[in-house]
Design an enzyme around this catalytic site. Structure first.
Site, PDB file in Angstrom:
ATOM      1  N   GLU A   1      69.727   9.079  25.100  1.00 11.26           N
ATOM      2  CA  GLU A   1      69.734   7.831  25.877  1.00 11.26           C
ATOM      3  C   GLU A   1      69.557   8.122  27.361  1.00 11.26           C
ATOM      4  O   GLU A   1      68.905   7.365  28.075  1.00 11.26           O
ATOM      5  CB  GLU A   1      71.037   7.060  25.625  1.00 11.26           C
ATOM      6  CG  GLU A   1      71.080   6.331  24.298  1.00 11.26           C
ATOM      7  CD  GLU A   1      71.281   7.237  23.105  1.00 11.26           C
ATOM      8  OE1 GLU A   1      71.636   8.419  23.313  1.00 11.26           O
ATOM      9  OE2 GLU A   1      71.076   6.794  21.970  1.00 11.26           O
TER      10      GLU A   1
ATOM     11  N   HIS B   1      79.483   1.338  15.962  1.00 10.02           N
ATOM     12  CA  HIS B   1      78.294   0.495  15.852  1.00 10.02           C
ATOM     13  C   HIS B   1      78.633  -0.985  16.021  1.00 10.02           C
ATOM     14  O   HIS B   1      77.877  -1.843  15.598  1.00 10.02           O
ATOM     15  CB  HIS B   1      77.609   0.709  14.502  1.00 10.02           C
ATOM     16  CG  HIS B   1      77.108   2.101  14.296  1.00 10.02           C
ATOM     17  ND1 HIS B   1      77.916   3.127  13.914  1.00 10.02           N
ATOM     18  CD2 HIS B   1      75.874   2.641  14.443  1.00 10.02           C
ATOM     19  CE1 HIS B   1      77.207   4.239  13.822  1.00 10.02           C
ATOM     20  NE2 HIS B   1      75.964   3.973  14.143  1.00 10.02           N
TER      21      HIS B   1
END
Lengths: 222, 324
Positions: B60, B127
């Site tokens: 990321e 998540h």
């Protein structure tokens, strides 16, 4: 290969790079269809489990009966665990609020493999100074026969002596700085950058005008 | 006009913006060949090619860093976080670099960072997080959180055209669960404007994302009991539409804030402060809030249900508030 690595490791420190292949998608929903079939085919031949089984068979360390016995035992264990999981009740909702912090529910102790005393003073004491001796310091070139530094060659020249002979691969001379270095604006789009550029131009213009005025005044006086 | 899901609306916005402006590029993990973990970017690679739809390595930090460089060169990168939880991996790039770039160096970063957020789909602690408040606390960023398909399309288009870095939160519970008619053509919605989803006079419920739908459901239940709740959809958390909140509170005199994010440091605290500063005299009751628990989002279904606010919890709190 593993045996060789172990032998190597026993002689001292060693880094083992083991390339692996994920033979399925990361989760049930992913059939890994994006992996080329040929790639799977290749890695199937490299599968360490299949190869180990082949090794055991080849060396008569087991037979088909032994293999199916082991497989059946594993299946049984999995079935028991699956049954346990599926028959267990869902956890009570209140459990959600527990376990964010350790409020003494764990005893934390390091697994010491050496005397703790080594990490406590006085054994741990050091002289807290930088020990790097040559960091950032200029180290004059050793007085060798070949003056390999261009700067040294320049100095010799200035003193009126003969310039250093050809074998010295003199570094390319630093180019003369251009009269007006093109202004390097890192981003060139923001308002601050534009202001910077404008300020420079204005200064230049003012200086130009002042110079012309000065000349005119001088001429007028005479 | 066809009814489309929120996911399809987001996809439509991406397609239309990439078609409109060649400077718009998309990058992220598995967004190309695979079409994205939730298939939001499906078909994007086939249409716009490898130069504009970039499958990145799993880093990321590298993705946001690259996108920042792209935006310095005049492009408008749209970064997908596979899950908004993973934005923690590039926290430094986003908060220290992207957010401060214009202030410190006069270099605008017209970047969009979008991805699925929130719980309710049994995704477990890694998540399901609501990470929006980390970034609402970061000046220089904009934080947009649509709750309808129409808003998702209009706001994503605005976000892509915005000259500032915009974090675009998509609630994954809503992706395929809500459907509405969304115009096929081009339209944008202003960032920073809340929407009044339901007019009412007894109390104000302020919410966003998936919890807006829980709030609307609760308001409908309350209406049957004679409690008339006004429901405000924030749509954007940064900038926050103070006037919409204050205007409604001045009318109803009671405020309930509902968010899925954890309670401590959630947007409810900020809204409560704003209302206390500017409309204290108009309040007839203490400001109430219904939020997620101060825990990670648990995995087991009963635990997750306990964690999440829902229509019943909102209705219960609103009932208490109405009685006050």
């Amino acid at each position: 290969m593993t045996h060789a690595a172990v032998l190597l490791a026993r002689r001292g420190r060693v880094v083992i790079v083991a390339k692996t292949m994920r033979m399925k998608g990361p989760a049930q929903h992913d059939a890994a269809e994006y992996v080329p079939a040929a790639m799977f085919e290749y890695w199937k031949t490299q599968d360490p489990i299949a190869r180990y089984e082949a090794y055991l068979t080849e060396h008569k360390l087991w037979d088909a009966a032994k293999k199916s016995e082991i497989d059946a035992r594993i299946e049984r264990e999995l079935d028991v665990d699956q049954k346990f999981a599926e028959e267990s009740p869902m956890p009570p909702p209140e459990l959600a609020e527990q376990g964010v912090y350790c409020d003494g529910c764990h005893t934390i102790e390091a697994d010491w493999r050496r005397p703790k005393q080594e990490l406590l003073p006085p054994a741990s004491c050091v002289e807290a100074v930088w020990r790097v001796t040559d960091f950032g310091a200029f180290v004059p070139p050793a007085p060798a026969a070949k003056p390999a530094v261009a700067a040294a060659a320049g100095r010799v020249e200035k003193l009126g002596a003969k310039p250093a002979p050809a074998p010295v691969a003199a570094l390319p001379a630093t180019p003369e700085p251009a009269e007006e270095q093109p202004l390097r604006v890192p981003f060139g789009r923001g308002p601050k950058d534009r202001a910077f550029e404008r300020e420079r131009l204005e200064k230049q213009e003012k200086r130009g005008k002042a110079f012309v005025k000065h000349r005119r005044d001088k001429r007028g006086k005479h | 006009m066809a009814e489309i899901t929120m996911l399809e609306a987001i996809r439509a916005a991406l397609f239309e913006e990439m078609e409109r402006d060649p400077a718009v590029v998309a990058l992220g993990e598995d967004i190309g060949v695979y079409g994205g973990a939730f298939k939001v970017t499906e078909g994007l690679l086939a249409k716009f090619g490898r130069e504009r739809v970039i499958d990145t390595p799993i880093s990321e930090t590298a993705i946001v860093g690259a996108a920042c460089g792209m935006s310095y060169l005049g492009l408008r990168p749209v970064v997908e976080m596979q899950f908004m939880d993973f934005i923690a991996c590039c926290f430094n790039q986003v908060t220290n670099f992207v957010a401060k770039s214009h202030y410190r160096w006069g270099a605008p970063v017209p970047m969009v960072l979008r991805g699925p957020s929130g719980g309710g789909v049994h995704g477990g602690p890694f998540h399901s997080s609501s990470t929006e408040m980390h970034f609402v606390h970061t000046p220089g960023l904009k934080v947009v959180y649509p709750s309808t398909a129409y808003d998702a399309k209009g706001l994503l288009k605005s976000a892509i055209r915005d000259n500032n870095p915009v974090l675009f939160f998509e609630h994954k519970f809503l992706y395929r669960r809500i459907k509405e008619e969304v115009p096929a053509g081009d339209f944008t919605l202003p960032i920073g404007k809340a929407a009044i989803r339901r007019q009412g006079r007894d109390l104000t419920i302020v919410s966003y994302g998936a919890m807006l739908h829980a709030s609307l459901e609760a308001a409908a239940a309350l209406a049957a009991e004679g409690v008339d709740a006004e429901v405000i959809d924030l749509r954007s958390l940064l900038p926050l539409d103070r006037e919409a909140i204050l205007g409604s509170v001045r009318k109803t005199n009671k405020l309930l804030v509902v968010h899925e994010d954890t309670r401590t440091g959630g947007i409810a605290g900020e809204i409560a402060a704003i209302v206390c500063e500017s409309a204290f005299e108009d309040l007839d009751a203490p400001i109430a809030r219904v939020t997620g628990l101060d825990t990670p989002v648990p995995y087991a279904p009963p635990l997750e249900q306990r964690f999440l606010p829902n229509a019943e919890k909102v209705a219960a709190a609103a009932r208490e508030l109405a009685k006050y």
